[in-house]
Write a protein that holds these residues in place. Structure first.
Motif, PDB file in Angstrom:
ATOM      1  N   ASN A  41       0.798  -1.132   0.082  1.00  0.00           N
ATOM      2  CA  ASN A  41      -0.086  -0.076   0.153  1.00  0.00           C
ATOM      3  C   ASN A  41       0.904   1.376  -0.068  1.00  0.00           C
ATOM      4  O   ASN A  41       0.350   2.323  -0.012  1.00  0.00           O
ATOM      5  CB  ASN A  41      -1.015  -0.043   1.298  1.00  0.00           C
ATOM      6  CG  ASN A  41      -1.908  -1.037   1.088  1.00  0.00           C
ATOM      7  OD1 ASN A  41      -2.254  -1.399   0.122  1.00  0.00           O
ATOM      8  ND2 ASN A  41      -2.440  -1.498   2.523  1.00  0.00           N
ATOM      9  N   TYR A  42       2.165   1.240  -0.036  1.00  0.00           N
ATOM     10  CA  TYR A  42       3.011   2.446   0.204  1.00  0.00           C
ATOM     11  C   TYR A  42       4.040   2.403  -0.753  1.00  0.00           C
ATOM     12  O   TYR A  42       4.479   1.007  -0.974  1.00  0.00           O
ATOM     13  CB  TYR A  42       3.483   2.568   1.755  1.00  0.00           C
ATOM     14  CG  TYR A  42       2.316   2.776   2.724  1.00  0.00           C
ATOM     15  CD1 TYR A  42       1.931   1.555   3.507  1.00  0.00           C
ATOM     16  CD2 TYR A  42       1.605   3.838   2.961  1.00  0.00           C
ATOM     17  CE1 TYR A  42       1.147   1.639   4.379  1.00  0.00           C
ATOM     18  CE2 TYR A  42       0.720   3.760   3.843  1.00  0.00           C
ATOM     19  CZ  TYR A  42       0.319   2.400   4.358  1.00  0.00           C
ATOM     20  OH  TYR A  42      -0.576   2.874   5.361  1.00  0.00           O
ATOM     21  N   ASN A  43       4.934   3.300  -1.099  1.00  0.00           N
ATOM     22  CA  ASN A  43       6.000   3.259  -1.754  1.00  0.00           C
ATOM     23  C   ASN A  43       7.216   3.339  -0.733  1.00  0.00           C
ATOM     24  O   ASN A  43       8.029   4.199  -0.837  1.00  0.00           O
ATOM     25  CB  ASN A  43       6.134   4.322  -2.656  1.00  0.00           C
ATOM     26  CG  ASN A  43       6.960   4.085  -3.785  1.00  0.00           C
ATOM     27  OD1 ASN A  43       7.529   3.110  -3.869  1.00  0.00           O
ATOM     28  ND2 ASN A  43       7.329   5.250  -4.457  1.00  0.00           N
ATOM     29  N   TYR A  57       6.984 -11.180   3.777  1.00  0.00           N
ATOM     30  CA  TYR A  57       7.918 -10.798   5.034  1.00  0.00           C
ATOM     31  C   TYR A  57       6.916  -9.914   5.638  1.00  0.00           C
ATOM     32  O   TYR A  57       6.841  -8.812   5.275  1.00  0.00           O
ATOM     33  CB  TYR A  57       8.988 -10.573   4.962  1.00  0.00           C
ATOM     34  CG  TYR A  57       9.755  -9.929   5.907  1.00  0.00           C
ATOM     35  CD1 TYR A  57      10.262 -10.801   6.929  1.00  0.00           C
ATOM     36  CD2 TYR A  57      10.078  -8.666   6.170  1.00  0.00           C
ATOM     37  CE1 TYR A  57      11.250 -10.470   7.958  1.00  0.00           C
ATOM     38  CE2 TYR A  57      10.940  -8.070   7.395  1.00  0.00           C
ATOM     39  CZ  TYR A  57      11.313  -8.953   8.155  1.00  0.00           C
ATOM     40  OH  TYR A  57      12.083  -8.486   9.197  1.00  0.00           O
ATOM     41  N   GLN A  58       6.127 -10.006   6.752  1.00  0.00           N
ATOM     42  CA  GLN A  58       5.212  -9.345   7.291  1.00  0.00           C
ATOM     43  C   GLN A  58       4.257  -8.482   6.621  1.00  0.00           C
ATOM     44  O   GLN A  58       3.959  -7.303   6.528  1.00  0.00           O
ATOM     45  CB  GLN A  58       6.214  -8.260   8.314  1.00  0.00           C
ATOM     46  CG  GLN A  58       7.080  -9.141   9.070  1.00  0.00           C
ATOM     47  CD  GLN A  58       7.673  -7.787  10.317  1.00  0.00           C
ATOM     48  OE1 GLN A  58       7.937  -6.550   9.891  1.00  0.00           O
ATOM     49  NE2 GLN A  58       8.544  -8.317  11.070  1.00  0.00           N
ATOM     50  N   GLY A  59       3.613  -9.327   5.514  1.00  0.00           N
ATOM     51  CA  GLY A  59       2.973  -8.821   4.481  1.00  0.00           C
ATOM     52  C   GLY A  59       3.488  -7.981   3.527  1.00  0.00           C
ATOM     53  O   GLY A  59       2.534  -7.606   2.499  1.00  0.00           O
ATOM     54  N   MET A  60       4.773  -7.995   3.364  1.00  0.00           N
ATOM     55  CA  MET A  60       5.393  -7.542   2.277  1.00  0.00           C
ATOM     56  C   MET A  60       5.693  -8.216   1.288  1.00  0.00           C
ATOM     57  O   MET A  60       5.918  -9.541   1.718  1.00  0.00           O
ATOM     58  CB  MET A  60       6.342  -6.390   2.842  1.00  0.00           C
ATOM     59  CG  MET A  60       5.954  -5.518   3.574  1.00  0.00           C
ATOM     60  SD  MET A  60       7.321  -4.321   4.384  1.00  0.00           S
ATOM     61  CE  MET A  60       7.878  -5.497   5.483  1.00  0.00           C
ATOM     62  N   GLU A  61       6.111  -7.799  -0.033  1.00  0.00           N
ATOM     63  CA  GLU A  61       6.463  -8.895  -1.268  1.00  0.00           C
ATOM     64  C   GLU A  61       7.948  -8.430  -1.483  1.00  0.00           C
ATOM     65  O   GLU A  61       8.199  -7.215  -1.372  1.00  0.00           O
ATOM     66  CB  GLU A  61       5.647  -8.700  -2.314  1.00  0.00           C
ATOM     67  CG  GLU A  61       4.095  -9.222  -2.104  1.00  0.00           C
ATOM     68  CD  GLU A  61       3.379  -8.987  -3.194  1.00  0.00           C
ATOM     69  OE1 GLU A  61       3.707  -8.396  -4.272  1.00  0.00           O
ATOM     70  OE2 GLU A  61       2.277  -9.558  -3.115  1.00  0.00           O
ATOM     71  N   VAL A  62       8.687  -9.414  -2.114  1.00  0.00           N
ATOM     72  CA  VAL A  62      10.051  -9.014  -2.693  1.00  0.00           C
ATOM     73  C   VAL A  62       9.779  -8.040  -3.668  1.00  0.00           C
ATOM     74  O   VAL A  62       9.143  -8.063  -4.362  1.00  0.00           O
ATOM     75  CB  VAL A  62      10.670 -10.501  -2.912  1.00  0.00           C
ATOM     76  CG1 VAL A  62      12.136  -9.924  -3.640  1.00  0.00           C
ATOM     77  CG2 VAL A  62      11.057 -11.065  -1.923  1.00  0.00           C
ATOM     78  N   TYR A  63      10.595  -7.054  -3.595  1.00  0.00           N
ATOM     79  CA  TYR A  63      10.613  -6.048  -4.496  1.00  0.00           C
ATOM     80  C   TYR A  63      11.282  -6.422  -5.873  1.00  0.00           C
ATOM     81  O   TYR A  63      12.641  -6.743  -5.883  1.00  0.00           O
ATOM     82  CB  TYR A  63      11.048  -4.618  -3.989  1.00  0.00           C
ATOM     83  CG  TYR A  63      11.272  -3.573  -5.417  1.00  0.00           C
ATOM     84  CD1 TYR A  63      10.094  -2.725  -5.548  1.00  0.00           C
ATOM     85  CD2 TYR A  63      12.298  -3.371  -6.140  1.00  0.00           C
ATOM     86  CE1 TYR A  63      10.245  -1.873  -6.715  1.00  0.00           C
ATOM     87  CE2 TYR A  63      12.360  -2.530  -7.074  1.00  0.00           C
ATOM     88  CZ  TYR A  63      11.135  -1.807  -7.398  1.00  0.00           C
ATOM     89  OH  TYR A  63      11.132  -0.657  -8.339  1.00  0.00           O
TER      90      TYR A  63
END
Length: 111
Positions: A41-43, A57-63
């Motif tokens: 949801n954020y940049n 990882y804590q709801g985040m995806e690998v960039y």
């Protein structure tokens, strides 16, 4: 698709003298397998434990970035911010970029 990852490594911290004459003994320092993550949801970018390309990882995806130029810019800005030098990977493994960009030792030589 390219992404940034730093393999785990082990280093030895030498014995350090204290002001009272005693020493802190020599010890090992181990880093985790890390990658750059982006919040959906954020940049914002985060450094965290690598759990695979599709892992969370804590709801985040690998960039992941489609262009090598974009991932190299993120690599340089991450190094400028944190001092961690990540390697570039794609779905086939580590990408050889030795001729495309100077390494950290030529940019920031040890004093």
């Amino acid at each position: 698709m390219y992404y940034l990852r730093k393999q785990p490594h082990e280093a030895t911290i030498p014995a350090l003298p204290k002001t009272d004459g005693s020493f802190i003994p020599e010890r090992k320092y181990v880093t985790d397998d890390r990658a750059i993550y982006v919040h959906p949801n954020y940049n914002r970018y985060y450094r965290g434990k690598f759990r695979g390309i599709d892992g969370k990882y804590q709801g985040m995806e690998v960039y992941q970035c489609k262009t090598l130029k974009g991932i190299l810019q993120l690599r340089q800005s991450t190094f400028n911010y944190s001092g961690e030098w990540f390697d570039v990977y794609d779905e086939n493994g580590q990408v050889d970029i030795s001729g495309m960009m100077p390494d950290k030792d030529s940019i920031y030589p040890e004093e």
